[in-house]
Design an enzyme around this catalytic site. Structure first.
Site, mmCIF file in Angstrom:
data_model
loop_
_atom_site.group_PDB
_atom_site.id
_atom_site.type_symbol
_atom_site.label_atom_id
_atom_site.label_comp_id
_atom_site.label_asym_id
_atom_site.label_seq_id
_atom_site.Cartn_x
_atom_site.Cartn_y
_atom_site.Cartn_z
ATOM 1 N N LYS A 124 0.639 -1.514 0.571
ATOM 2 C CA LYS A 124 -0.209 -0.183 0.219
ATOM 3 C C LYS A 124 0.575 0.864 -0.293
ATOM 4 C CE LYS A 124 -2.174 2.345 3.756
ATOM 5 N NZ LYS A 124 -2.524 2.618 4.444
ATOM 6 N N ASP A 143 -6.634 1.280 0.583
ATOM 7 C CA ASP A 143 -6.558 1.442 2.358
ATOM 8 C C ASP A 143 -8.156 1.281 2.902
ATOM 9 O OD1 ASP A 143 -8.339 3.220 2.000
ATOM 10 O OD2 ASP A 143 -7.613 5.204 3.153
#
Ligand code: SF4
Length: 218
Positions: A124, A143
């Site tokens: 991420k 997220d």
């Protein structure tokens, strides 16, 4: 059939979100790749707003990877304390920076494989840095907002970030990967809240299979 419908919905969402959030961008403050990498590590379990309160002074003091690598653990902890999990974040920052100094001449690399081996950097974080600091669409940032909205908008049925990312990469055109995660994050912050989504006012309500249904917090 279902797959085709999902693709149609994804295409329509890309068009709709581009109109709703033409200005969507990463809300972390940064002026270079190192600053964005640091800010993204600090943003774990913390709001961007809080990170943005801490980073101006931090970025002024630590201008290079070497400066973070040579920082004292205690001092750095104090400086980032209000972002939470400050012990492990300070450790990550110092070790990540030491990795940049040792392997990349202090520069932030532009390749996923080189980023994810740095301490504190997962897929991420790497996607945030690649997509925003370098304009490289290597993957989709997943997220908590992207996870929740992808499920509500029925773009995925998975709960695991890696699997959600794969679904989104199949559905969304590559040049839109960074934008699409910004759009979902902005929509998650402004409309599609975790507990009580504001479906009444939602701009993509007509495309959302979860509109007005009791939505379980994701
Ligand atoms: S209609 Fe409701 S659940 Fe669907 S995206 Fe909009 S706010 Fe979220």
């Amino acid at each position: 059939m279902m797959r085709a419908r999902r693709q149609e919905r994804a295409d329509a969402l890309v068009k709709a979100f581009a109109k709703v959030y033409p200005e969507a961008h990463c809300e972390l403050g940064y002026s270079n790749p190192l600053e964005l990498l640091v800010a993204t590590i600090l943003s774990a379990q913390c709001t961007d707003k809080r990170v943005n309160m801490v980073t101006p002074a931090l970025f002024k003091k630590y201008r290079t990877a070497r400066a973070y690598a040579e920082a004292s653990q205690e001092e750095l902890e104090k400086e980032i304390q209000s972002t939470g999990f400050f012990r492990s974040k300070a450790k990550s920052l110092r070790a990540m920076a030491a990795g940049l100094v040792a392997k990349h001449g202090g520069k932030v690399p532009r390749r996923m494989e080189e980023l994810i081996v740095l301490r504190g950097v997962g897929r991420k974080t790497a996607n945030v840095v690649l997509g925003n600091a370098f304009g490289i669409n290597e993957g989709v940032v997943v997220d908590t907002h992207v996870m929740r909205l992808s499920r509500r908008l029925a773009l995925t049925s998975y709960a695991e970030p890696e699997k959600i990312e794969k679904d989104l990469m199949k559905l969304i055109p590559r040049e839109k990967w960074a934008d699409f995660s910004h759009w979902l994050i902005w929509h998650g912050r402004r409309r599609c809240y975790a507990r009580k989504p504001d479906c009444d006012a939602c701009e993509v309500q007509h495309l959302c299979p979860s509109a007005f249904k009791a939505v379980k917090p994701a």
